[in-house]
Write a protein that holds these residues in place. Structure first.
Motif, mmCIF file in Angstrom:
data_model
loop_
_atom_site.group_PDB
_atom_site.id
_atom_site.type_symbol
_atom_site.label_atom_id
_atom_site.label_comp_id
_atom_site.label_asym_id
_atom_site.label_seq_id
_atom_site.Cartn_x
_atom_site.Cartn_y
_atom_site.Cartn_z
ATOM 1 N N ILE A 178 -31.995 -0.874 -3.690
ATOM 2 C CA ILE A 178 -31.488 -1.899 -2.788
ATOM 3 C C ILE A 178 -31.925 -3.250 -3.341
ATOM 4 N N LEU A 179 -30.955 -4.114 -3.584
ATOM 5 C CA LEU A 179 -31.229 -5.472 -4.068
ATOM 6 C C LEU A 179 -31.129 -6.433 -2.894
ATOM 7 N N ALA A 207 -39.625 -4.090 -7.381
ATOM 8 C CA ALA A 207 -39.580 -5.059 -8.481
ATOM 9 C C ALA A 207 -38.992 -6.357 -7.943
ATOM 10 N N ALA A 208 -39.271 -7.445 -8.640
ATOM 11 C CA ALA A 208 -38.705 -8.746 -8.295
ATOM 12 C C ALA A 208 -38.424 -9.508 -9.577
ATOM 13 N N GLY A 209 -37.335 -10.266 -9.571
ATOM 14 C CA GLY A 209 -36.978 -11.031 -10.751
ATOM 15 C C GLY A 209 -36.257 -12.312 -10.386
ATOM 16 N N ASP A 219 -33.242 -13.230 -11.378
ATOM 17 C CA ASP A 219 -31.824 -13.034 -11.096
ATOM 18 C C ASP A 219 -31.525 -11.548 -10.953
ATOM 19 N N ARG A 220 -30.290 -11.253 -10.617
ATOM 20 C CA ARG A 220 -29.872 -9.872 -10.342
ATOM 21 C C ARG A 220 -30.104 -8.963 -11.560
ATOM 22 N N ALA A 221 -29.641 -9.394 -12.719
ATOM 23 C CA ALA A 221 -29.748 -8.567 -13.926
ATOM 24 C C ALA A 221 -31.200 -8.284 -14.287
ATOM 25 N N GLU A 222 -32.044 -9.304 -14.213
ATOM 26 C CA GLU A 222 -33.457 -9.109 -14.524
ATOM 27 C C GLU A 222 -34.097 -8.142 -13.534
ATOM 28 N N THR A 223 -33.750 -8.278 -12.264
ATOM 29 C CA THR A 223 -34.334 -7.414 -11.236
ATOM 30 C C THR A 223 -33.918 -5.962 -11.434
ATOM 31 N N VAL A 224 -32.662 -5.722 -11.769
ATOM 32 C CA VAL A 224 -32.199 -4.355 -12.032
ATOM 33 C C VAL A 224 -32.944 -3.779 -13.238
ATOM 34 N N ALA A 225 -33.080 -4.548 -14.304
ATOM 35 C CA ALA A 225 -33.798 -4.072 -15.489
ATOM 36 C C ALA A 225 -35.262 -3.772 -15.168
ATOM 37 N N THR A 260 -36.492 -17.170 -4.386
ATOM 38 C CA THR A 260 -36.742 -17.427 -5.806
ATOM 39 C C THR A 260 -35.968 -16.508 -6.746
ATOM 40 N N GLY A 261 -35.094 -15.661 -6.231
ATOM 41 C CA GLY A 261 -34.342 -14.728 -7.078
ATOM 42 C C GLY A 261 -33.918 -13.507 -6.296
#
Length: 68
Positions: free
Chosen positions: A6-7, A26-28, A30-36, A12-13
């Motif tokens: 779940i995103l 996890a936290a990142g 942006d979306r792509a960073e968070t998925v990775a 902050t992102g």
């Protein structure tokens, strides 16, 4: 295995978690960073469970959107 994540947008992102894996988050920026990062977190989480001799939870969650 494929686990549902779940995103959620944050100030902050993005942050993410898996309903099937308690405590796996996890936290990142942006979306792509968070998925990775979540992919890495899940792999690390499963390795930790295996290393402790604990069972690996089978993916059970599924997405369903409801209209209100």
């Amino acid at each position: 295995m494929k686990y549902l994540i779940i995103l959620e947008p944050t100030e902050t992102g993005f942050s993410a978690y898996s309903p099937d894996l308690d405590g796996c988050v996890a936290a990142g920026a942006d979306r792509a960073e968070t998925v990775a990062l979540m992919q890495e977190a899940i792999a690390f989480h499963l390795e930790g469970l295996a290393g402790e001799g604990l069972p690996i939870p089978a993916p059970q969650s599924e997405p369903v959107l409801v209209e209100v």
